[in-house]
Scaffold this active site. Sequence first.
Site, short mmCIF file in Angstrom:
data_model
loop_
_atom_site.label_atom_id
_atom_site.label_comp_id
_atom_site.label_asym_id
_atom_site.label_seq_id
_atom_site.Cartn_x
_atom_site.Cartn_y
_atom_site.Cartn_z
N GLU A 116 7.82 36.79 -13.33
CA GLU A 116 9.35 36.83 -14.49
C GLU A 116 9.79 37.10 -15.43
O GLU A 116 10.63 37.28 -15.97
CB GLU A 116 9.86 34.54 -14.47
CG GLU A 116 9.57 34.06 -13.02
CD GLU A 116 10.31 34.58 -11.77
OE1 GLU A 116 11.18 35.87 -11.56
OE2 GLU A 116 10.26 33.37 -10.79
N HIS A 139 11.88 29.05 -19.38
CA HIS A 139 12.62 28.80 -17.42
C HIS A 139 11.86 27.76 -16.77
O HIS A 139 10.18 27.26 -17.14
CB HIS A 139 12.04 30.02 -16.50
CG HIS A 139 12.43 29.18 -14.85
ND1 HIS A 139 13.04 29.40 -14.74
CD2 HIS A 139 11.58 29.74 -13.80
CE1 HIS A 139 12.72 29.77 -12.91
NE2 HIS A 139 10.63 29.52 -12.81
N HIS A 141 11.78 23.90 -13.63
CA HIS A 141 11.41 23.99 -12.45
C HIS A 141 11.83 21.65 -11.84
O HIS A 141 11.17 21.04 -11.87
CB HIS A 141 10.54 23.61 -11.53
CG HIS A 141 10.12 25.01 -10.63
ND1 HIS A 141 8.95 25.48 -10.52
CD2 HIS A 141 10.65 26.27 -11.40
CE1 HIS A 141 8.87 26.87 -10.39
NE2 HIS A 141 9.95 26.95 -11.03
N GLU A 169 27.65 13.75 -23.01
CA GLU A 169 26.94 15.00 -24.26
C GLU A 169 27.55 16.30 -23.60
O GLU A 169 27.38 17.20 -24.39
CB GLU A 169 25.27 15.06 -24.38
CG GLU A 169 25.36 14.07 -25.28
CD GLU A 169 25.74 13.95 -26.21
OE1 GLU A 169 25.01 14.92 -27.04
OE2 GLU A 169 26.47 13.49 -26.96
N HIS A 210 15.65 26.19 -7.06
CA HIS A 210 14.05 26.82 -7.72
C HIS A 210 14.37 25.99 -9.35
O HIS A 210 13.25 25.76 -9.44
CB HIS A 210 14.15 28.25 -7.75
CG HIS A 210 13.39 28.79 -8.12
ND1 HIS A 210 12.58 30.45 -8.07
CD2 HIS A 210 12.17 28.72 -9.83
CE1 HIS A 210 11.64 30.59 -9.14
NE2 HIS A 210 11.40 29.03 -9.63
O1 2HA Z 1 6.30 31.20 -12.55
O2 2HA Z 1 7.90 29.57 -12.02
O3 2HA Z 1 9.87 31.17 -11.24
C1 2HA Z 1 6.13 30.31 -11.11
C2 2HA Z 1 7.47 29.91 -11.13
C3 2HA Z 1 8.19 31.18 -10.44
ZN ZN Z 2 9.92 29.16 -11.08
#
Ligand code: 2HA
Ligand code: ZN
Length: 270
Positions: A116, A139, A141, A169, A210
């Site tokens: 990414e 980033h 998940h 909040e 995602h």
């Molecule tokens: O690196 O999260 O979006 C793995 C991820 C891809």
């Molecule tokens: Zn990811």
Amino acid sequence: MKDIFKAPFIIEMGETTANMYRQGWDERNGGNISYMLDEAEVAEYLDLNNVIRTIPTGFDAKKLAGKIFIVTGTGKYFKNVQKDPETNLGIVRISADGTTAELLWGYKDGGKFTSEFPAHMMSHIARLEQDPNHRVVCHSHPTYTIAMNTVCSTDEKDFTHKLWQSNTECVVVFPDGVGVLPCMVCGTEEIGIATAEKMKEHRIVVWTNHGIYGTGKNLDEAFGLIETVEKTAMIYMLALGHTVNVIPDDIIRGLAELWGLKMMDGVLDD
Ligand code: 2HA
Ligand code: ZN
């Protein structure tokens, strides 16, 4: 030269990735972080003339020429960063023409930065134009945020409203709202461009089905944004189907006024 394993940025990257892993947000190789470092600080730990190898950036990163980033490695697990930072992290400097990244430290097993990387670097460019103190793109998940995607529309005003309505909040922590992208193929320049476009107005961008991008001037701030969205998504999902009471719009507006915050347009009725 000082010992790089004691550098605050290495220690912080280890702590943050471990923290995120323990939250259950970064399974396997899920998630990635990039953090723009101060050149003078890095020079205390590394010889900046010693380039180990170069790695193609995969896009035109000229706007970041000369900037140094510490970035999680592709295929690497957040779980393992703290115990082996030199394999799981790398420190790279963007070359003058923006086509390659010069590896100054890390990716010890011959690895490279996250898939990414374009989305991260384009997000840095977009956020730096809004805020010169911006440094971090994170980033992840997070479970309930992704769950929320399965029951909510991808309309970012609606998504932001649902979050603001569920936890007082929220409007205070992210008055600029949450940008939402539809489900897209990740790891591409295209998703990078789309993410950066959202980053012009938001510090948080949700990738439907995602995960999430959080940004900030330091790791705490980027983590804190993700944490606030995720906790609120958890509240939303726990209450889903049983809701009898949400935060009224005049209270949301009152909170923003109390703290002197400019709210994302179009979320509340005028
Ligand atoms: O690196 O999260 O979006 C793995 C991820 C891809
Ligand atoms: Zn990811």
